[in-house]
Design an enzyme around this catalytic site. Sequence first.
Site, PDB file in Angstrom:
ATOM      1  N   GLY A 176       4.980 -13.281  17.208  1.00 65.23           N
ATOM      2  CA  GLY A 176       5.615 -12.450  16.196  1.00 65.23           C
ATOM      3  C   GLY A 176       7.038 -12.923  15.986  1.00 65.23           C
ATOM      4  N   HIS A 177       7.648 -12.377  15.007  1.00 64.55           N
ATOM      5  CA  HIS A 177       9.040 -12.721  14.783  1.00 64.55           C
ATOM      6  C   HIS A 177       9.729 -11.554  14.120  1.00 64.55           C
ATOM      7  CE1 HIS A 177       7.880 -13.426  10.617  1.00 64.55           C
ATOM      8  NE2 HIS A 177       6.832 -14.033  11.135  1.00 64.55           N
ATOM      9  N   GLY A 178      11.001 -11.581  14.195  1.00 62.74           N
ATOM     10  CA  GLY A 178      11.769 -10.483  13.620  1.00 62.74           C
ATOM     11  C   GLY A 178      13.180 -10.939  13.375  1.00 62.74           C
ATOM     12  N   PHE A 190      15.607 -10.622  15.222  1.00 59.08           N
ATOM     13  CA  PHE A 190      16.214 -11.122  16.449  1.00 59.08           C
ATOM     14  C   PHE A 190      15.844 -12.570  16.724  1.00 59.08           C
ATOM     15  CE2 PHE A 190      12.081  -9.457  17.213  1.00 59.08           C
ATOM     16  CZ  PHE A 190      11.482 -10.463  17.940  1.00 59.08           C
ATOM     17  N   VAL A 215       8.906 -14.462  19.037  1.00 56.68           N
ATOM     18  CA  VAL A 215       8.273 -14.277  20.341  1.00 56.68           C
ATOM     19  C   VAL A 215       7.097 -15.242  20.428  1.00 56.68           C
ATOM     20  CG1 VAL A 215       7.082 -12.707  21.895  1.00 56.68           C
ATOM     21  CG2 VAL A 215       8.923 -11.857  20.431  1.00 56.68           C
ATOM     22  N   ASP A 246      14.110   2.821  19.871  1.00 58.84           N
ATOM     23  CA  ASP A 246      13.165   2.358  18.864  1.00 58.84           C
ATOM     24  C   ASP A 246      11.735   2.564  19.329  1.00 58.84           C
ATOM     25  OD1 ASP A 246      12.413   1.406  16.410  1.00 58.84           O
ATOM     26  OD2 ASP A 246      12.479  -0.700  16.993  1.00 58.84           O
TER      27      ASP A 246
END
Lengths: 949, 339
Positions: A119-121, A123, A126, A239
């Site tokens: 995943g990515h975001g 930040f 991952v 969160d």
Amino acid sequence: MDEGSPSNGGQELGNTWWRPREMAFRPYSLQNEAQSLRVVVRKSLVARLTKDIVETYQICNPQFKFSEDLNPKRYLTTPSVGVLNDGYDNANSDLILSVNYALVNSETHRRYIVKDVLGHGTFGQVARCLDVETNSFVAVKIIKNQPAYYQQALVEVSILTTLNRKYDPDDKHHIVRIYDYFVHQRHLCICFELLDTNLYELIKINQFRGLSLSIVQLFSKQILRGLALLKDAGIIHCDLKPENILLCTSVKPAEIKIIDFGSACMEDRTVYSYIQSRYYRSPEVLLGYQYSTAIDMWSFGCIVAELFLGLPLFPGASEFDLLRRMIQILGRQPPDYVLKEAKNTSKFFKCIGSVHNMENDEVAMDGRSTYQPLTEIDYEAREMKKPLIAKEYFNQKTLEAIVTNYPYKKNLTKEDIIRESQIRLALVDFLKGLVEFDPAKRWSPFQALKHPFVTGEPFTCPYIPPLETPRVPVAQNIKVDHHPGAGHWFAAGLSPNVPGRNRFSLHNSPHFPVVPYAHGNSYGSVGSYGSYNDGTGLGSSYGSYGDSGGTFAYFSPMGPSGMNMHPQSGVSVLGSSPDARKRIIQYSHGNGLGVSPSAGMFVPLPLGTSPSQFTPPSSYGQVSAGSPGHYGPPSPARNSCHGSSFGKVAAVSHYNRRKSWGYSGNPQSQECSSSQQWQGQFIDNTSTVQAEGQGPSQLIGGSPSHLQSNPSAASWKQRGSSGITANSSAMQNMPSSSTRSSNIQVPHSAEAAHDKSEASQSLPDPGDWDPNYSDEQLLQEDGSDESCITTEFSKGLHLGLAESSVGVGRVNRISSTSSNLPTQRQNGPIQAFSHVEVGSPPSAHDPQAGFTRFMSKPSHLMPHNSQNSPSRLGQPPAQRFNYMRPTAPQGSEWNQNKFQPPSSFNSGGPRSPGSSSFNNGVPWGRRANNPISNIPPASRGRKDYGRIV
Amino acid sequence: MENSSQESHLRSENSVTYESPYQLYAMALSSSSASASRHQRIALGSFIEDFNNRVDIVSFDPETLSIKTHPSLSFDHPYPPTKLMFQPTSLRKSSDLLASSGDFLRLWEVRDSSVEPLTVLNNSKSSEFCAPLTSFDWNEIEPKRLGTSSIDTTCTIWDIERGVVETQLIAHDKEVYDICWGEARVFASVSADGSVRIFDLRDKEHSTIIYESPQPDTPLLRLAWNKQDLRYMATVLMDSNKVVILDIRSPTMPVAELERHKAGVNAISWAPQSSRHICSVGDDTQALIWELPPVAGPNGIDPMSMYSAGSEINQLQWSAAQPDWIAIAFSNKMQLLKV
């Protein structure tokens, strides 16, 4: 199998009946010559022409050259064009990953081979990586190469490390484990255990139908255990949402863990005002009111409802819509005392009363509020735009109606329906205590854990949680001779102190309270009080908001009952469960660790608790208000886990002892007294603990101080961890233990890592920050001004941190449900997707793998108690600082995608070929089609990163 | 066959042996349809630790149980070929098409009295470096389609009629060691990454992992797809005495593990005429024929029958053309065994 008989020879044409005849072959028999010992020295040709083909061809032709570097790269990062950081980073400052890219911890030389991106975001990314050393898979969060993200990620590292090592060494509290972190190509990389799918995905797989109540209950309990730990540690997740709760199916069928501490903060450093994903955003945050760990309980309530309903409870399209829904569904509005102080009240409410009325706490006696929610028209008039309002998911308007009228599963018998309807009533009651507008009245994790919905007890009447003891700051100088049992509370009650505050800060021991446990008599009281202090919050919650005086009032009486719930303070006061109490008491005496309080104070706080922590008044105030109390830790073990500086350390040592030596006298008995489960856990955990590195050397340390220093330092050392660890440990040690620590340091100090680690650690350290800056921020964001009064309490709160409450929940553990889990995806490995054409996007498979190993790896965890660095001790208490979290990196996304539920395969879902019967000839079915996994979380629409970036 | 010279001297009722001047590895049997009028051709690749290797074509007459050599059909091959294969359904009347893999994929036209090199198929962009091909498979349904596996982690699908790459997939995370077609557009591959993956050319974005070796990244060397029942395939782990039987409908869990070899398994081949039989050969010098039971017993599965060769058996072919005969290669010998 009968050996192929010649009689079948005639049938060879028939496909089904063909059988080999014994022509050249003969019947198989075991006693075959001496061939069983045949040793094949040379490599088989097949290996020489596959695995070793390059070598073979080079023998054939010395000019033969093959270069792995020329292999087409399967990029996992998009865009994959290197424009920053010497070409290592793309335009987004993300490290460009490709399959088999190696992330290397330059200090330990540990290599993590990237296999997939999970995943990515904002930040960063991952990645699922192979940990070469253990040959197992881990999840590595690769932070963007930008200072803001880097800093925030350090906070996450610090928080998680503390939670793991100090508060939950046995991994019993459903918090993701952190294994390692390092900087690679200027990217901070954080290594976590690899988990499975998240609860949002689980619900999605279930086609947005609610999960069964037994599973909701099971998950609720586990999440609560995690939240209890957070509360003890004084950490706010900030969160919490279904996406951040992951299944760890490979370990246990229905175990979940809380992940993503990328937004988390210390309860006393609530710097950011814009936090939490919208659907799960608490009224305090929404309104701009001071917040505490109670905001996680709100989110938790939303999650529980969503697990049951399959849809979010408050799917607000905007904050206005969100609040509108809350008010509608809950049939009330935030209490006036909150509205009065909150910064954003005017965005959502109009004041219809006189200021006068507001002087009285809360709502006037007639029950009418001074505030009235804005209508859509009002809002539009004020904001010059229409509020975003989403459609309603539920026909029913109220929480109770939504839950009770939710369609029942088909095929239920009447009895089943009746039974479930009862549980639903319990659920409604449960939810009401969680999605409670008043943060002070909202249940704490400990209170919630005792709710019949969680415990499975029959629900007969609305649950009234035991009150939690307020936390009162305890000054170290307060010594109370008391019987451990009784004495505690008194002491606690007595020790009120405002004055305490300063001291606290000096000692920086929010945890300090814990210590007492360990020490038993002399300080015991203090320790126990620590828990009390937590309670302070309670006091406020129950009405006496900012006033310290009020606080105290709450303590004692409740105590006993409360105790169960709140392990923390438990000890003395509340300990509802006799056992627990007893234990504790014993403990303290038994060990007789005469720790000097002072030492304790210096002990490393879990997360940057530095004296400065105390300072921010606002935060404190919040805490106290918000936190209904921490009860003492029922089990000694917990104490140990937690971390007050002192307490933690001491605790640690306890662990060690137990393991290695078993307890001596009292402590053992304590154990015994504690619930069986607890014991069992211990056993299970043994390895873990050891892993934690409590080496024998630690055990040796006779003086408390030693103990403290040991756990961290010694253990690390043993593991051979790099200088960083050593350092940190050293830093952690308090002055008293200095000798020890110094020793430790020496060996490591030479290492390069040293500086770095120090630096990194220090980042969170208040000392390193510009106090002024932070002050401003605090003021701005927290509105600390408002809460000055509460400040005093804040100290007390800290004490609370020390509490080790964890254990409570365990008792009730229900195992039965686990099997029911709908999650088919346990079989994870299958998911293969991706594979992909050259250059195609990342795929993820085989999530499973790596979990277990964490035990063995603890060594990699670095102690990040940066906050504890000695330097701080000297700081003036007044200082405030915050972790600058300049940007709001949202870590939340990371795991979400992690795992693509292979469900298609196993579950027999519509798409899955797996379901097809044997008869189907469809051999390969296109399972490949599973869309799976790679969907970026963002695309889900669901994610609401509320943060301002 | 005019130039047939000598007959093999080693023969019996049930087996025929051919001795080559050099160690043998790659081996291919011609397809029956193309060879109806001829005896079955067998291509044999040498394993010589030298740049110059040889491929010999011999023919087998099952009536007389004789093997004839054809010196005019021998040719040089750079490096030891990793695989030889005749085109499954010959499009030509008068000749067989033979492919070989090694440094590159090569096509050869085998005529009655000569072998003509047709093309060298090279997808590499570098002239200095070469990523050797570990195996290939010819698509039976689309005879113009051929897939190669390479240590550069890719599988390349060639249209050999046009001599162009149809597609290249990064199939695995590590070297790809074997490839096998199932349908016209579906193939599977095994790799040093320990996985068996199925690909569909109609959806190149995804593949399906249907098996992963127990230890992460234990290489899988060989793969055989049961053409009689496409639900099943078999794979071989490196340095393992096991043949792992997979049912692609139940990924991750092998339906059976055949563990009666006493040393590493080197090659596997499904029976062309039965969906339940498979033959395996290994370094224990044995060739074992297994019948897969409907349900595996608790003690594992014993083979039905066995054959012991004189030394480690490196190669195995069970051709549809002559389902009664299994060809094995060990040392410098090729042996045909009647079953």
